[in-house]
Scaffold this motif. Structure first.
Motif, mmCIF file in Angstrom:
data_model
loop_
_atom_site.group_PDB
_atom_site.id
_atom_site.type_symbol
_atom_site.label_atom_id
_atom_site.label_comp_id
_atom_site.label_asym_id
_atom_site.label_seq_id
_atom_site.Cartn_x
_atom_site.Cartn_y
_atom_site.Cartn_z
ATOM 1 N N GLN A 187 27.610 -1.788 -19.238
ATOM 2 C CA GLN A 187 26.625 -0.955 -19.917
ATOM 3 C C GLN A 187 25.410 -1.788 -20.303
ATOM 4 O OE1 GLN A 187 28.094 1.634 -23.020
ATOM 5 N NE2 GLN A 187 30.181 1.385 -22.259
ATOM 6 N N ALA A 188 24.237 -1.252 -20.035
ATOM 7 C CA ALA A 188 22.985 -1.869 -20.472
ATOM 8 C C ALA A 188 22.616 -1.260 -21.824
ATOM 9 C CB ALA A 188 21.893 -1.593 -19.445
ATOM 10 N N PRO A 189 21.663 -1.828 -22.537
ATOM 11 C CA PRO A 189 21.249 -1.238 -23.816
ATOM 12 C C PRO A 189 20.743 0.184 -23.628
ATOM 13 C CG PRO A 189 20.307 -3.423 -23.558
ATOM 14 C CD PRO A 189 20.959 -3.086 -22.265
ATOM 15 N N LYS A 190 21.094 1.031 -24.558
ATOM 16 C CA LYS A 190 20.735 2.443 -24.455
ATOM 17 C C LYS A 190 19.231 2.623 -24.630
ATOM 18 C CE LYS A 190 25.127 4.273 -26.085
ATOM 19 N NZ LYS A 190 25.836 3.009 -26.267
ATOM 20 N N THR A 191 18.679 3.531 -23.840
ATOM 21 C CA THR A 191 17.268 3.875 -24.019
ATOM 22 C C THR A 191 17.193 4.997 -25.043
ATOM 23 O OG1 THR A 191 17.397 5.441 -22.182
ATOM 24 C CG2 THR A 191 16.665 3.220 -21.669
ATOM 25 N N ARG A 192 16.370 4.807 -26.056
ATOM 26 C CA ARG A 192 16.357 5.741 -27.181
ATOM 27 C C ARG A 192 15.159 6.670 -27.123
ATOM 28 N NH1 ARG A 192 20.057 4.382 -31.046
ATOM 29 N NH2 ARG A 192 19.042 5.818 -32.490
ATOM 30 N N ARG A 193 15.457 7.960 -27.196
ATOM 31 C CA ARG A 193 14.436 8.974 -27.368
ATOM 32 C C ARG A 193 14.919 9.887 -28.498
ATOM 33 N NH1 ARG A 193 13.744 11.514 -21.606
ATOM 34 N NH2 ARG A 193 15.949 11.046 -21.512
ATOM 35 N N ARG A 194 14.178 10.950 -28.780
ATOM 36 C CA ARG A 194 14.614 11.868 -29.827
ATOM 37 C C ARG A 194 14.472 13.302 -29.357
ATOM 38 N NH1 ARG A 194 9.940 11.346 -34.372
ATOM 39 N NH2 ARG A 194 11.235 9.608 -35.012
ATOM 40 N N THR A 195 15.365 14.126 -29.871
ATOM 41 C CA THR A 195 15.286 15.551 -29.601
ATOM 42 C C THR A 195 15.195 16.280 -30.937
ATOM 43 O OG1 THR A 195 16.291 17.410 -28.447
ATOM 44 C CG2 THR A 195 17.794 15.864 -29.470
ATOM 45 N N TYR A 196 14.429 17.347 -30.953
ATOM 46 C CA TYR A 196 14.145 18.055 -32.196
ATOM 47 C C TYR A 196 15.083 19.248 -32.330
ATOM 48 C CZ TYR A 196 10.124 15.058 -31.892
ATOM 49 O OH TYR A 196 9.317 13.952 -31.798
ATOM 50 N N ARG A 197 15.706 19.363 -33.500
ATOM 51 C CA ARG A 197 16.704 20.389 -33.741
ATOM 52 C C ARG A 197 16.204 21.395 -34.768
ATOM 53 N NH1 ARG A 197 21.368 18.494 -31.259
ATOM 54 N NH2 ARG A 197 21.780 20.721 -31.157
ATOM 55 N N ALA A 198 17.049 22.348 -35.029
ATOM 56 C CA ALA A 198 16.683 23.396 -35.984
ATOM 57 C C ALA A 198 16.570 22.831 -37.396
ATOM 58 C CB ALA A 198 17.736 24.496 -35.956
ATOM 59 N N HIS A 199 15.797 23.525 -38.228
ATOM 60 C CA HIS A 199 15.616 23.183 -39.646
ATOM 61 C C HIS A 199 14.999 21.808 -39.831
ATOM 62 C CE1 HIS A 199 18.042 26.723 -40.204
ATOM 63 N NE2 HIS A 199 19.064 26.153 -39.583
ATOM 64 N N HIS B 294 22.017 6.087 -20.805
ATOM 65 C CA HIS B 294 23.080 5.087 -20.699
ATOM 66 C C HIS B 294 22.944 4.314 -19.392
ATOM 67 C CE1 HIS B 294 24.484 8.086 -23.579
ATOM 68 N NE2 HIS B 294 25.211 7.117 -24.106
ATOM 69 N N PRO B 295 21.967 3.396 -19.299
ATOM 70 C CA PRO B 295 21.756 2.643 -18.057
ATOM 71 C C PRO B 295 22.856 1.605 -17.820
ATOM 72 C CG PRO B 295 20.250 1.905 -19.736
ATOM 73 C CD PRO B 295 20.997 3.051 -20.321
ATOM 74 N N THR B 296 22.831 0.995 -16.643
ATOM 75 C CA THR B 296 23.902 0.076 -16.260
ATOM 76 C C THR B 296 23.374 -1.214 -15.661
ATOM 77 O OG1 THR B 296 24.050 0.908 -14.005
ATOM 78 C CG2 THR B 296 25.364 2.028 -15.627
ATOM 79 N N HIS B 297 24.231 -2.227 -15.711
ATOM 80 C CA HIS B 297 24.070 -3.442 -14.919
ATOM 81 C C HIS B 297 25.163 -3.404 -13.853
ATOM 82 C CE1 HIS B 297 21.465 -4.857 -18.053
ATOM 83 N NE2 HIS B 297 22.429 -5.120 -18.903
ATOM 84 N N VAL B 298 24.806 -3.693 -12.603
ATOM 85 C CA VAL B 298 25.786 -3.663 -11.514
ATOM 86 C C VAL B 298 25.711 -4.968 -10.735
ATOM 87 C CG1 VAL B 298 26.574 -2.421 -9.462
ATOM 88 C CG2 VAL B 298 25.481 -1.176 -11.309
ATOM 89 N N GLU B 299 26.887 -5.545 -10.430
ATOM 90 C CA GLU B 299 26.972 -6.744 -9.607
ATOM 91 C C GLU B 299 27.920 -6.464 -8.452
ATOM 92 O OE1 GLU B 299 28.505 -9.790 -12.066
ATOM 93 O OE2 GLU B 299 26.846 -9.721 -13.479
ATOM 94 N N ILE B 300 27.503 -6.816 -7.249
ATOM 95 C CA ILE B 300 28.333 -6.606 -6.066
ATOM 96 C C ILE B 300 28.580 -7.949 -5.401
ATOM 97 C CG2 ILE B 300 28.421 -5.562 -3.773
ATOM 98 C CD1 ILE B 300 26.783 -3.282 -4.813
#
Length: 189
Positions: free
Chosen positions: A123-135, A144-150
């Motif tokens: 898991q990579a660090p989460k990208t933060r945004r906001r959503t507006y709710r009632a009241h 939820h981005p990722t780091h991948v190694e092959i």
């Protein structure tokens, strides 16, 4: 140079090639299931499998992160019931496989013999945004981005174990006194 999480898996660096992607904007859980489905396959089979998944002919079985995942009859092939066709994760993993293949080609490793030795998804660090709710409330809206190694490796030629060492195998699992007693009995006979 960057440290790989699965570097210990690659015992022979001349016969392995690596590729990594960081902060990839695709879901971690989907990418983990794609990686689990591909680990251990030959590279050519992995390409055909991923193209079939892209065309919805075959499915990626979801085993660990399977909450709320619908059932798919195509998952019977893998002795599972749940599966999906995660297109974005497949797109990213195809790019990484092609990059690892090019790295192997640069090392003069035969591309036909390549095997997917390991795929590490973190898991990579989460990208933060906001959503507006009632009241007038605000809730987090995170990616939820990722780091991948092959790590790809050339398939090793299996060598059969020698069977001429019969005398030493009969002494295996014995302590020192038992070995000495067997030697004395063999000298008497």
């Amino acid at each position: 140079m960057v440290r790989y999480a699965a570097a210990a898996v690659a015992t022979n660096p001349e016969k392995t090639s690596r590729a990594r992607g960081e902060y990839l904007r695709t879901h971690f859980k989907n990418m983990r299931e794609v990686a689990a489905a591909l680990t251990g396959l030959k590279l050519t089979k992995a390409y055909t499998y991923l193209s079939d998944v892209k065309d919805h002919k075959r499915v990626i079985p979801f085993r660990r992160f399977s909450g709320g995942v619908g059932r798919a009859s195509q998952a019977k092939e893998f002795k599972a019931t749940q599966g999906r066709w995660p297109e974005k994760s497949i797109k990213f993993i195809l790019r990484l496989l092609k990059n690892a293949e090019a790295n192997a080609d640069a090392k003069n490793i035969d591309v036909e013999d390549l095997l997917i030795k390991s795929i590490v998804v973190q898991q990579a660090p989460k990208t933060r945004r906001r959503t507006y709710r009632a009241h007038g409330r605000i809730n987090p809206y995170q990616g939820h981005p990722t780091h991948v190694e092959i790590i790809l490796s050339a398939s090793d030629v299996e060598v059969e174990k020698a069977t001429d060492a019969v005398a030493t195998t009969s002494l295996a699992g014995l302590n020192r006194r038992q070995v000495a007693r067997r030697r004395i009995e063999a000298a008497r006979a």
